[in-house]
Scaffold this motif. Structure first.
Motif, PDB file in Angstrom:
ATOM      1  N   LYS A 674       0.702  25.279 -37.962  1.00 34.03           N
ATOM      2  CA  LYS A 674       1.659  24.186 -37.824  1.00 34.03           C
ATOM      3  C   LYS A 674       2.332  24.230 -36.465  1.00 34.03           C
ATOM      4  N   TRP A 675       2.429  23.064 -35.850  1.00 34.57           N
ATOM      5  CA  TRP A 675       3.049  22.967 -34.525  1.00 34.57           C
ATOM      6  C   TRP A 675       4.557  23.008 -34.661  1.00 34.57           C
ATOM      7  N   HIS A 676       5.220  23.578 -33.665  1.00 40.54           N
ATOM      8  CA  HIS A 676       6.679  23.580 -33.623  1.00 40.54           C
ATOM      9  C   HIS A 676       7.104  23.553 -32.165  1.00 40.54           C
ATOM     10  N   MET A 677       8.372  23.243 -31.924  1.00 35.42           N
ATOM     11  CA  MET A 677       8.885  23.180 -30.567  1.00 35.42           C
ATOM     12  C   MET A 677       8.677  24.514 -29.848  1.00 35.42           C
ATOM     13  N   ASN A 678       8.290  24.433 -28.604  1.00 37.02           N
ATOM     14  CA  ASN A 678       8.059  25.585 -27.716  1.00 37.02           C
ATOM     15  C   ASN A 678       6.747  26.311 -27.995  1.00 37.02           C
ATOM     16  N   LYS A 679       5.957  25.837 -28.970  1.00 37.12           N
ATOM     17  CA  LYS A 679       4.673  26.489 -29.225  1.00 37.12           C
ATOM     18  C   LYS A 679       3.720  26.291 -28.055  1.00 37.12           C
ATOM     19  N   CYS A 680       3.756  25.129 -27.438  1.00 35.75           N
ATOM     20  CA  CYS A 680       2.838  24.814 -26.343  1.00 35.75           C
ATOM     21  C   CYS A 680       3.606  24.269 -25.149  1.00 35.75           C
ATOM     22  N   ALA A 681       4.677  24.983 -24.762  1.00 32.40           N
ATOM     23  CA  ALA A 681       5.518  24.531 -23.659  1.00 32.40           C
ATOM     24  C   ALA A 681       4.760  24.575 -22.339  1.00 32.40           C
ATOM     25  N   LEU A 682       5.083  23.624 -21.460  1.00 31.88           N
ATOM     26  CA  LEU A 682       4.422  23.510 -20.163  1.00 31.88           C
ATOM     27  C   LEU A 682       5.450  23.504 -19.036  1.00 31.88           C
ATOM     28  N   ASN A 683       4.970  23.785 -17.825  1.00 30.84           N
ATOM     29  CA  ASN A 683       5.730  23.599 -16.578  1.00 30.84           C
ATOM     30  C   ASN A 683       6.962  24.487 -16.463  1.00 30.84           C
ATOM     31  N   CYS A 684       6.880  25.706 -16.988  1.00 27.41           N
ATOM     32  CA  CYS A 684       8.008  26.625 -16.862  1.00 27.41           C
ATOM     33  C   CYS A 684       8.272  26.937 -15.385  1.00 27.41           C
ATOM     34  N   GLY A 685       9.543  26.940 -15.024  1.00 22.93           N
ATOM     35  CA  GLY A 685       9.948  27.286 -13.670  1.00 22.93           C
ATOM     36  C   GLY A 685       9.755  26.194 -12.642  1.00 22.93           C
ATOM     37  N   LEU A 686       9.179  25.067 -13.034  1.00 27.74           N
ATOM     38  CA  LEU A 686       8.949  23.964 -12.096  1.00 27.74           C
ATOM     39  C   LEU A 686      10.092  22.956 -12.188  1.00 27.74           C
ATOM     40  N   PRO A 687      10.240  22.101 -11.167  1.00 33.22           N
ATOM     41  CA  PRO A 687      11.225  21.020 -11.291  1.00 33.22           C
ATOM     42  C   PRO A 687      10.948  20.190 -12.540  1.00 33.22           C
ATOM     43  N   SER A 688      12.003  19.791 -13.234  1.00 24.46           N
ATOM     44  CA  SER A 688      11.806  18.982 -14.439  1.00 24.46           C
ATOM     45  C   SER A 688      10.994  17.731 -14.135  1.00 24.46           C
ATOM     46  N   GLN A 689      11.211  17.156 -12.959  1.00 16.08           N
ATOM     47  CA  GLN A 689      10.394  16.029 -12.518  1.00 16.08           C
ATOM     48  C   GLN A 689      10.435  15.958 -11.003  1.00 16.08           C
ATOM     49  N   ARG A 690       9.259  15.852 -10.412  1.00 14.65           N
ATOM     50  CA  ARG A 690       9.145  15.742  -8.957  1.00 14.65           C
ATOM     51  C   ARG A 690       8.608  14.383  -8.531  1.00 14.65           C
ATOM     52  N   PHE A 691       7.719  13.783  -9.355  1.00 19.94           N
ATOM     53  CA  PHE A 691       7.042  12.543  -9.002  1.00 19.94           C
ATOM     54  C   PHE A 691       7.538  11.403  -9.898  1.00 19.94           C
ATOM     55  N   TYR A 692       7.750  10.221  -9.280  1.00 24.90           N
ATOM     56  CA  TYR A 692       8.373   9.100  -9.965  1.00 24.90           C
ATOM     57  C   TYR A 692       7.502   7.855  -9.802  1.00 24.90           C
ATOM     58  N   HIS A 693       7.184   7.230 -10.934  1.00 26.01           N
ATOM     59  CA  HIS A 693       6.222   6.137 -10.970  1.00 26.01           C
ATOM     60  C   HIS A 693       6.722   4.916 -10.197  1.00 26.01           C
ATOM     61  N   VAL A 694       5.856   4.398  -9.315  1.00 24.35           N
ATOM     62  CA  VAL A 694       6.106   3.141  -8.606  1.00 24.35           C
ATOM     63  C   VAL A 694       4.958   2.195  -8.962  1.00 24.35           C
ATOM     64  N   PRO A 695       5.170   1.252  -9.878  1.00 27.81           N
ATOM     65  CA  PRO A 695       4.081   0.345 -10.261  1.00 27.81           C
ATOM     66  C   PRO A 695       3.488  -0.369  -9.047  1.00 27.81           C
ATOM     67  N   ARG A 696       2.189  -0.536  -9.051  1.00 29.86           N
ATOM     68  CA  ARG A 696       1.498  -1.196  -7.933  1.00 29.86           C
ATOM     69  C   ARG A 696       2.036  -2.600  -7.677  1.00 29.86           C
ATOM     70  N   SER A 697       2.431  -3.283  -8.754  1.00 30.30           N
ATOM     71  CA  SER A 697       2.906  -4.663  -8.587  1.00 30.30           C
ATOM     72  C   SER A 697       4.232  -4.723  -7.837  1.00 30.30           C
ATOM     73  N   TRP A 698       4.913  -3.608  -7.684  1.00 27.73           N
ATOM     74  CA  TRP A 698       6.174  -3.575  -6.944  1.00 27.73           C
ATOM     75  C   TRP A 698       5.971  -3.285  -5.451  1.00 27.73           C
ATOM     76  N   LEU A 699       4.740  -3.060  -5.060  1.00 24.59           N
ATOM     77  CA  LEU A 699       4.454  -2.666  -3.683  1.00 24.59           C
ATOM     78  C   LEU A 699       3.830  -3.801  -2.886  1.00 24.59           C
ATOM     79  N   LYS A 700       4.100  -3.784  -1.589  1.00 24.56           N
ATOM     80  CA  LYS A 700       3.398  -4.622  -0.627  1.00 24.56           C
ATOM     81  C   LYS A 700       2.407  -3.729   0.127  1.00 24.56           C
TER      82      LYS A 700
END
Length: 739
Positions: A674-700
């Motif tokens: 049975k799965w539970h929280m923290n059983k398959c944790a990822l990205n330890c020690g890394l920034p919580s988020q580094r990359f931020y989505h910019v939809p193509r339709s918002w770009l020129k």
């Protein structure tokens, strides 16, 4: 009010949706449905066709979405159905692909969405209490829900009108909080159900996590496993409205993933135990653009879902679930034909076999090699942690641990949940640097402390933050002035019961530091000068809470006492002194994020040497879009915390400084058990988020304007666009590689 701009699909003749104890009954036929959540404001209209098409290819029958009241009615009586909030265009796009819709109206939705989807202006109504037997709230809830249903009816979007909506949800997980409201909570949930029924949508209404839902409302399950869920009436079908392929991500916490083998196991078990409707929450999570994320929720709402944040299939999850859906649909004739419970045949404690067939009055039929007459489907489950060899109908079946084999004809294994297909892909993020070796920046240093004497609010105590900001900004300045009798005395500033997510402290205009606040308060060392001193506190929130009872009473900013602790345990109470408050930042009132303000005189002259690692600085630069069609993101790994805009589009809050915990990711992620929280944790020690989505339709193609507000200090020279590239790789059978 803006009318939908989408082309209306060809509407079919209206039909009838009902339900019995086995399933939804659509046009007289029992339907066993696979659904997936896609929230229209968490992507763009340009993305919707591709997302829905990929969901259909993945074997989905239904698209599930909440409706976000605060996005649709930002001010009382002013409605917004444009852009990312063009719900009609979204639903018509779903119908164009031949899929159906479960519309979860709420209007409380939670969804890790700011304020749970409630408009902030509700809190200005005298005497209002949310989600209880409160007349002011019920009046506004009924008014909005009625307006929405009428709007959808006008566009003929309910199934009886030829549209895709086959059911709707009123309220959301009220069972989690109803006890807090006592008898008033019971009255409210009953009122909500009757109010919804009186809207006469001619499709069934559901309530999730609501054990006391009335007879005419289907109560449903939200959980990681719902095979043991039983509706509150034998006349209602077994439905699962939230099955989590992963989990949401909070700033400063590890990313929670879930093995696809376990996800498929849970789905197969649900249908094995008589389930009829299952929805993945989320199938595509998307992005919390603008300020839509709830408190401490990251801008990415990827959810490790089958379709990732950028609209691409997550392999091998997507393919494995597609095969699962195909096998379940092969079983549909047998599932629909059986009106009672499936025959349960067990060989040992950890092996359970359920058989759906039209003639099963004698158990001996399943203990010899003679196939029963009529339709027949079987689910062979091994819920143990070791493999098992099972004899069924005269044949031997090898069942891996923690797996289900699906036999649509009671003979042949069409699918086993542990056998993941040999298809995968690797994601590679490639930074796209500007063409020039050095690029020009503009910057604007924001003011420290109250910056407009005409708009400040003065009081004898510190105000609660949301009371003043009305959730129009994340920022509120507090200022207090006092006289210190001696020179350069070390003190501690203690703010008790502080409820922002971050506080900055300035003493006499100098930034002393920042810290994440917690329930015990906020502490900052400082050295006072003799005579007059000024303390400025910038209180920062990262969204309003989205869950829990009494949402209207939850606070931000300074809530308790504010004291100075000096030598010899001397305590100076600042609570009775005059406090000055300023809502927001000066740069916000100048609208520096807007494209039309890109030439504002507030910006500094162009420079290739902008100030770095300074708090409260706005930055602006220009960069061409990456070539090709690969998903685009903004790499903000060199920055600290703040907000970002591209061509005037608010791509969300960023907080690159905060990292996930360094421990907890060194465990083997087993797909067994049975799965539970923290059983398959990822990205330890890394920034919580580094990359931020910019939809193509918002770009020129050229000259995209990037604006950042940096709150704590960073290096803008490290900011750039990046692209996500998917590369196909050879993957071994995951049933072997993950244990």
């Amino acid at each position: 009010m803006t009318v939908s701009s989408a082309k209306s699909p060809t509407h079919r003749v209206g039909g009838i949706v009902g339900f019995d104890h086995r399933s939804l009954v659509i046009d007289g036929h029992r339907r066993f449905l696979i659904s997936g959540s896609i929230h229209y404001p968490r992507s763009t209209p340009e993305m919707w066709p591709g997302l829905i098409r990929l969901a259909k290819e993945g074997g989905l029958d239904v698209i599930d979405t909440y409706v976000f009241w605060n996005g649709h009615e930002p001010r009382p009586g002013e409605y917004n159905f444009a852009g990312r909030y063009d719900v009609v265009r979204f639903l018509e796009t779903v119908q164009t692909e031949g899929l159906l819709v479960n519309l979860r109206i709420g209007p409380y939705v939670c969804a890790e969405w700011n304020f749970g989807g409630f408009p902030e202006w509700l809190t200005d109504i005298p005497g209002i209490e949310l989600r209880t037997d409160n007349e002011p709230f019920k009046k506004e809830m009924e008014k909005w829900t009625t307006h929405l249903v009428r709007y959808l009816k006008d566009h003929k979007l309910f199934y009886s009108q030829g549209g895709p909506i086959i059911m709707s949800q009123i309220e959301n997980e009220y069972g989690h909080v109803s006890a807090s409201y006592g008898e008033a909570g019971k009255k409210y949930s009953s009122w909500a159900a009757n109010m919804a029924e009186n809207l006469r949508t001619s499709v069934p209404w559901i309530m999730c996590q609501q054990k006391d839902a009335p007879a005419h409302i289907i109560n449903t399950c939200n959980s990681f496993y719902c095979d043991e869920f039983t509706p509150n009436s034998p006349n209602k079908p077994k439905m699962w409205t939230e099955n989590y392929p992963g989990w949401l991500h909070y700033w400063g916490q590890t990313l929670q993933s879930r093995p696809v083998q376990d996800l498929a196991f849970a789905v197969a078990r649900f249908f094995q135990f008589g389930g009829s409707y299952m929805n993945y929450y989320m199938y595509h999570g998307g992005t919390n653009f603008d300020r839509t994320a709830a408190r401490m929720v990251t801008t990415s709402y990827d959810y490790t879902a089958p379709i990732d944040e950028y609209g691409q299939a997550r392999q091998p999850m997507w393919e494995h679930l597609k095969n699962l859906h195909s096998a379940i649909k092969m079983c549909a004739p047998a599932l629909a034909a059986v009106s009672g419970e499936p025959l349960v045949w067990r060989s040992q404690n950890n092996v359970q076999i359920h058989v759906f067939q039209t003639q099963h009055s004698q158990v001996r039929e399943f203990q010899n090699s003679q196939a029963p007459t009529g339709v027949c489907a079987a689910f062979l489950a091994n819920v143990g942690l070791t493999d098992a060899l099972v004899s069924f109908k005269g044949r031997q079946y090898q069942l891996p641990a923690w797996s289900v084999s699906i036999l649509p004809d009671c003979k042949t294994v069409a699918f086993n949940t542990m056998h993941v297909p040999d298809v995968s892909s690797a994601k590679e993020i490639v930074t796209v640097k500007p063409a020039a070796a050095h690029r020009n920046w503009n910057f604007f240093a924001d003011a420290v402390g109250p910056w407009n004497l005409h708009t400040v609010v003065t009081s004898k105590s510190a105000y609660e933050q949301f009371r003043l900001t009305k959730d129009k900004t994340d920022y509120l300045w507090y200022r207090v002035r006092f006289i210190a009798p001696q020179n350069e005395l070390p003190h501690w500033l203690v703010v008790e019961k502080a409820e922002p997510d971050l506080m900055h402290v300035f003493l006499n205009g100098k930034h002393l530091g920042h810290a994440i606040s917690n329930s015990s308060g906020f502490f900052q060392p400082l050295t006072l000068r003799q005579g007059h001193n000024t303390i400025d506190i910038l209180s920062v929130t990262s969204g309003r809470p989205s869950s829990g009872p009494y949402l209207e009473q939850q606070h931000g900013g300074i809530k308790g006492s504010v004291t100075l602790h000096g030598p010899k345990s001397k305590v100076t109470d600042l609570a009775d002194m005059e406090w000055v408050h300023q809502v927001g930042l000066k740069g916000e009132t100048l609208h520096l994020e807007a494209v039309q303000k890109s030439q504002s005189r507030a910006w500094s002259a162009h420079t290739i040497y902008p100030p770095k690692y300074h708090p409260l600085v706005w930055y602006k630069t220009v960069q061409d879009a990456p070539r090709g069609e690969a998903p685009v993101m903004l790499d903000l790994g060199s920055m600290g915390k703040g907000a970002a805009w591209v061509n005037g589009h608010h791509i969300g809050r960023y907080w690159s400084e905060i990292r996930n915990p360094s421990g907890g990711c060194d465990k083997t992620c087993s797909a067994r058990g049975k799965w539970h929280m923290n059983k398959c944790a990822l990205n330890c020690g890394l920034p919580s988020q580094r990359f931020y989505h910019v939809p193509r339709s918002w770009l020129k193609r050229r000259g995209n304007i990037i604006v950042l507000f940096e709150e704590i200090g960073g290096d803008p020279d490290g900011v750039s666009f990046a692209i996500q590239i998917h590369r196909s790789v050879h993957a071994q059978d995951s049933s072997k590689s993950q244990d």
